[in-house]
Design an enzyme around this catalytic site. Sequence first.
Site, short mmCIF file in Angstrom:
data_model
loop_
_atom_site.label_atom_id
_atom_site.label_comp_id
_atom_site.label_asym_id
_atom_site.label_seq_id
_atom_site.Cartn_x
_atom_site.Cartn_y
_atom_site.Cartn_z
N HIS A 202 0.02 -0.54 -5.30
CA HIS A 202 -0.86 0.59 -5.61
C HIS A 202 -1.78 0.30 -6.80
O HIS A 202 -1.41 -0.37 -7.77
CB HIS A 202 -0.03 1.83 -5.90
CG HIS A 202 0.95 1.65 -7.03
ND1 HIS A 202 0.64 1.91 -8.34
CD2 HIS A 202 2.23 1.22 -7.02
CE1 HIS A 202 1.68 1.65 -9.11
NE2 HIS A 202 2.67 1.22 -8.33
N ASP A 203 -3.00 0.82 -6.70
CA ASP A 203 -3.96 0.83 -7.81
C ASP A 203 -4.44 -0.56 -8.22
O ASP A 203 -4.97 -0.74 -9.32
CB ASP A 203 -3.40 1.56 -9.03
CG ASP A 203 -3.00 2.99 -8.72
OD1 ASP A 203 -3.92 3.79 -8.47
OD2 ASP A 203 -1.80 3.30 -8.69
N GLY B 59 1.73 -3.29 -9.19
CA GLY B 59 0.76 -2.23 -9.36
C GLY B 59 -0.19 -2.44 -10.53
O GLY B 59 0.12 -3.11 -11.50
#
Length: 266
Positions: free
Chosen positions: A118-119, A136
């Site tokens: 994520h991200d 992440g």
Amino acid sequence: MNQPLAYIHPEAKIAQNVVVEPFTTIDKDVEIGEGTWIGPNVTIMSGARIGRNCKIFPGAVISATPQDLKFAGEKTTVHIGDNTVIRECVTVNRGTVDRLRTVVGANCLLMAYVHIAHDCIIGDNCILANTVQVAGHVEIGDYAIVGGSSAVHQFVRVGQHAMISGGSLIRKDVPPFVKAGREPLTYSGINSIGLRRRGFSDQKISEIQQLYRLLFLSGLNNAAALDQIELELSPSPERDEVVNFIRNSGRGVIKGYSRNGNGISE
């Protein structure tokens, strides 16, 4: 051409000439651009934004929810740039409230079993070799290459045109234009072959080499080395990219090579 054995949610926005092979699932709130090929047994979940002329191979999962216990169901996305190739069993998770999106740029190659958490922000023209695992909030600059079976710690930044040896544990930021290898991960020279292939002149490569001599081989700490670089070397996009990258490093940068093998410059 959509195979009857594929499932495509009626609200998904799929360009007319996208090919979707059998046993693939495409959820709602998905957008796929012209000319993209989606292989068999691919799962594309809500929030995916896939560009034109991409190729996604069997077993890939795009835009699954983040593996982050803080995720509270917020609406987030994954963006895949044009002409990117995603090989077998790659996973790309969507963002969290931190950035609200995960991005893989244009003209990238993610080889088999790569994981993008994520991200993350992956630039254009990047290559992540087989089984690279990216935690992440990682940022990887344009034209960076990460060797197979490497693991990238969360919040790490990898600069543009960097090349990292296979099997590396990437715990610190890797500055632009360099090669990095060994354990712990250390500076191994500049990526001169890659830079020449991308049109950098011999003079420009020499300037980058001098910059890193001051940074890693002069015996100065980073702050003093950056001051020396700004004093001795004329402003240029490359010089300023390196200086700003190191000054803005949150995790600290990798060290220069040392003969005693401890990753500290002598």
